[in-house]
Design an enzyme around this catalytic site. Structure first.
Site, PDB file in Angstrom:
ATOM      1  N   LYS A  83      36.347  35.630  47.539  1.00  0.00           N
ATOM      2  CA  LYS A  83      37.508  35.619  46.637  1.00  0.00           C
ATOM      3  C   LYS A  83      38.392  34.424  47.007  1.00  0.00           C
ATOM      4  O   LYS A  83      38.763  34.247  48.180  1.00  0.00           O
ATOM      5  CB  LYS A  83      38.270  36.930  46.792  1.00  0.00           C
TER       6      LYS A  83
HETATM    7  C1  E4P Z   1      42.314  42.524  42.666  1.00  0.00           C
HETATM    8  O1  E4P Z   1      41.419  41.753  42.782  1.00  0.00           O
HETATM    9  C2  E4P Z   1      43.732  42.168  42.832  1.00  0.00           C
HETATM   10  O2  E4P Z   1      43.934  41.668  44.096  1.00  0.00           O
HETATM   11  C3  E4P Z   1      44.573  43.364  42.550  1.00  0.00           C
HETATM   12  O3  E4P Z   1      44.108  43.990  41.374  1.00  0.00           O
HETATM   13  C4  E4P Z   1      46.051  43.053  42.477  1.00  0.00           C
HETATM   14  O4  E4P Z   1      46.728  44.192  42.035  1.00  0.00           O
HETATM   15  P1  E4P Z   1      48.307  44.402  42.212  1.00  0.00           P
HETATM   16  O5  E4P Z   1      49.008  43.501  41.264  1.00  0.00           O
HETATM   17  O6  E4P Z   1      48.517  45.851  41.897  1.00  0.00           O
HETATM   18  O7  E4P Z   1      48.609  44.062  43.640  1.00  0.00           O
END
Ligand code: E4P
Length: 218
Positions: A83
């Site tokens: 990622k």
């Molecule tokens: C997933 O890959 C993201 O990091 C996550 O969905 C972020 O979500 P949030 O905005 O609730 O922290």
């Protein structure tokens, strides 16, 4: 449509695997911090539980350091997806991983132009953050529709749309209608998907009426 779960908590993953609805897992530095656990141990444990894609995020800023970190994370298990944040350095690293045939998830996407760049860099997944856009006063799900239209115009843009920052079940319905390939869902919201008061009341009444018959199936 695939469901990933957005968590670094092993017990939550184990619990949801029983539903057979989980196709993968996403984590981020905040989720790892919240778990209080070591990132490499956590990713390794998750990969022992699930053979689908497991996103583990780099924390370096420069492209070369992102590549170093990404290689370490991907070496944990073949299903680890690296990622990477949506920066110019991130896109450079993404392109290197594309050439190395290592899957990537380009994260922190808040615009269609960013999603176009990520696809051109060869990202496996693009993560538009729906809930955080909503928080900033912009209709987050509209971004999914924009990205879908752009990607569908070009045969050579094969990046999968991974709707992220999901805050409620309605987000999931909306992104599914707009053609997201994947939604990454917090565990509680995945469980909420099945809830409907009429199902609960209906079942209660069926069971009450059944009791009056005195019959048994087994
Ligand atoms: C997933 O890959 C993201 O990091 C996550 O969905 C972020 O979500 P949030 O905005 O609730 O922290």
């Amino acid at each position: 449509m695939k469901f990933f779960i957005d968590t670094a908590e092993i017990d939550e993953i184990e619990d949801l695997l029983k539903t057979n609805m989980v196709d993968g897992v996403t984590t981020n530095p905040s989720l790892i911090a919240k778990s209080g656990k070591d990132i490499k141990e956590t990713i390794s444990k998750i990969c022992q539980l699930i053979s689908g894609p497991v996103s583990a995020e780099v924390t370096a800023i420069t492209s070369s350091e992102m590549v170093e970190e990404g290689k370490i994370l991907h070496a944990i298990a073949p299903n680890v997806v690296v990622k990477i944040p949506l920066t110019w350095d991130g896109l450079e690293a993404c392109n290197k991983f594309y050439n190395l045939k290592i899957p990537t998830n380009v994260t922190l996407c808040f615009s269609a132009s960013q999603a176009l760049l990520a696809a051109k860099a060869g990202a496996t997944y693009i993560s538009p953050f729906i809930g955080r856009l909503d928080d900033s006063g912009i209709e987050g799900v509209e971004l999914i529709g924009q990205i879908r239209s752009i990607y569908d115009n070009y045969d050579n843009l094969n990046t999968q749309i991974l709707a992220a920052s999901i805050r409620n079940t309605n987000h999931i319905i909306q992104v599914a209608m707009l053609g997201a390939d994947v939604a990454t869902i917090p565990p509680k919201i995945l469980k909420d998907l099945i809830k409907h008061p009429l199902t609960e009341i209906g079942l209660e009444n069926f069971l009450k009426d059944w009791e009056t018959t005195g019959q048994k199936i087994r």
